[in-house]
Design a protein around this motif. Structure first.
Motif, PDB file in Angstrom:
ATOM      1  N   LYS A  59     -10.806  -5.172  41.065  1.00 10.23           N
ATOM      2  CA  LYS A  59     -10.624  -5.186  39.616  1.00 10.23           C
ATOM      3  C   LYS A  59     -10.017  -3.858  39.180  1.00 10.23           C
ATOM      4  N   ALA A  60      -8.824  -3.933  38.603  1.00 11.96           N
ATOM      5  CA  ALA A  60      -8.147  -2.747  38.093  1.00 11.96           C
ATOM      6  C   ALA A  60      -8.517  -2.553  36.627  1.00 11.96           C
ATOM      7  N   SER A  61      -8.892  -1.333  36.295  1.00 10.95           N
ATOM      8  CA  SER A  61      -9.171  -0.961  34.908  1.00 10.95           C
ATOM      9  C   SER A  61      -8.238   0.187  34.551  1.00 10.95           C
ATOM     10  N   VAL A  62      -7.472   0.008  33.505  1.00 11.25           N
ATOM     11  CA  VAL A  62      -6.495   0.996  33.073  1.00 11.25           C
ATOM     12  C   VAL A  62      -6.877   1.465  31.674  1.00 11.25           C
ATOM     13  N   ASP A  63      -7.090   2.770  31.527  1.00 10.16           N
ATOM     14  CA  ASP A  63      -7.293   3.358  30.209  1.00 10.16           C
ATOM     15  C   ASP A  63      -5.949   3.914  29.770  1.00 10.16           C
ATOM     16  N   MET A  64      -5.506   3.487  28.610  1.00  7.61           N
ATOM     17  CA  MET A  64      -4.215   3.949  28.114  1.00  7.61           C
ATOM     18  C   MET A  64      -4.247   4.061  26.606  1.00  7.61           C
ATOM     19  N   THR A  65      -3.235   4.708  26.082  1.00  4.86           N
ATOM     20  CA  THR A  65      -3.091   4.850  24.644  1.00  4.86           C
ATOM     21  C   THR A  65      -1.683   4.402  24.256  1.00  4.86           C
TER      22      THR A  65
END
Length: 119
Positions: A59-65
């Motif tokens: 499971k990939a989790s990407v924090d971005m803005t």
């Protein structure tokens, strides 16, 4: 996709270029370079929009803005980021978390790209 006002990893947000990611996390980051901000014509990694990438048990989790809370291309960018992360072999699920802390500034743009842009 989810939105949060708190960044799960403050250190990563302070230094989004920080290395030490696993090879699979680096592959996800490379896949995210295929996502182009349609207004600026630059990829979201070089723009400094990616704060953190984690992969746990596929499971990939990407924090971005985004460049601003009112970014009209926001939904398109977030959807494209989630799709790109999901294309990596070994990733069976991808989520993108939209974070606003810290706020994006031009200082987050990759230095080589900033030089080309004249910043």
């Amino acid at each position: 996709m989810s939105e949060t006002n708190e960044n799960n990893d403050a250190k990563a947000a302070d230094d989004p270029g920080e290395t030490g990611n696993s090879p699979l996390e680096e592959e996800v980051r490379e896949a995210l370079k295929k996502v182009i901000d349609p207004e600026l014509g630059l990829n979201i990694v070089d723009l400094g929009l990616i704060y953190d990438v984690r992969v746990d048990e596929g499971k990939a989790s990407v924090d971005m803005t985004l460049t601003s809370p009112g970014c009209p291309a926001g939904p398109q960018i977030l959807s494209s980021a989630q799709a790109a992360a999901g294309t990596v072999e070994g990733v069976h699920e991808a989520e993108v978390n939209l974070v606003w802390k810290p706020l994006w500034t031009q200082d987050r743009i990759d230095p080589a790209v900033r030089a080309v842009l004249g910043f």
